[in-house]
Design a protein around this motif. Structure first.
Motif, short mmCIF file in Angstrom:
data_model
loop_
_atom_site.label_atom_id
_atom_site.label_comp_id
_atom_site.label_asym_id
_atom_site.label_seq_id
_atom_site.Cartn_x
_atom_site.Cartn_y
_atom_site.Cartn_z
N GLN A 38 4.06 14.76 -31.61
CA GLN A 38 5.47 15.39 -31.37
C GLN A 38 5.70 15.72 -32.94
O GLN A 38 6.08 14.93 -33.68
CB GLN A 38 6.33 14.68 -30.66
CG GLN A 38 7.59 15.38 -30.40
CD GLN A 38 8.47 14.77 -29.25
OE1 GLN A 38 8.35 13.59 -29.01
NE2 GLN A 38 9.35 15.62 -28.60
N LYS A 42 10.33 19.97 -31.78
CA LYS A 42 9.22 20.48 -30.73
C LYS A 42 8.83 19.59 -29.70
O LYS A 42 9.18 18.37 -29.71
CB LYS A 42 7.89 20.89 -31.55
CG LYS A 42 7.99 21.84 -32.57
CD LYS A 42 6.68 22.29 -33.26
CE LYS A 42 6.91 23.60 -34.17
NZ LYS A 42 5.64 23.72 -34.66
N GLU A 43 8.15 20.04 -28.67
CA GLU A 43 8.07 19.36 -27.54
C GLU A 43 6.57 18.55 -27.92
O GLU A 43 5.75 19.03 -28.63
CB GLU A 43 7.94 20.21 -26.23
CG GLU A 43 9.04 20.51 -25.68
CD GLU A 43 9.15 21.51 -24.36
OE1 GLU A 43 10.03 21.72 -23.71
OE2 GLU A 43 7.57 21.38 -23.90
#
Length: 122
Positions: A38, A42-43
């Motif tokens: 990660q 961001k995911e």
């Protein structure tokens, strides 16, 4: 079950790092293990997974550069990362799956480690 990831650090573009993930007990023997990462903002995304038989699955972004392996003792796995790029910069997490088959699905992982930071400078 506790998972401890290590081996992260700062490396230049094109460099290599080897991440390790150790389990508090032999939880890796019969279960698949995965690496996710990660980056800030961001995911979490899938990186690689290894089955109990050491079959591997990789994200397209790391295929050919990363190699996932497991120790015969059943409680340590390794992610060899070569040809690192700045876009590989992220916190890397190892996780133990519910089942024995390699999978990229986050919901199939039951135990997660705290992660280790990888930073690739340009």
């Amino acid at each position: 079950v506790q998972l401890q990831a290590s081996g992260g650090g700062l490396v230049q573009t094109g460099g290599s790092l080897r991440l390790s993930c150790a389990a508090s007990r032999r939880t890796f023997s019969n279960n698949a293990v995965g690496w996710f990462r990660q980056a800030p903002g961001k995911e979490r995304e899938f990186v690689a997974s290894i089955s109990w038989k050491s079959d591997t699955v990789y994200a397209d972004s790391v295929k050919g550069r990363f190699t996932f392996s497991r120790d015969s003792n059943g409680n340590t796995v390794y992610l060899q990362m070569n040809s690192l790029k700045p876009e590989d910069t992220a916190r890397y997490y190892c996780a133990s799956a519910r089942g024995s088959l390699a999978t990229s699905r986050t919901d199939q992982y039951r135990y997660w480690g705290q992660g280790t930071q990888v930073t690739v400078s340009s």
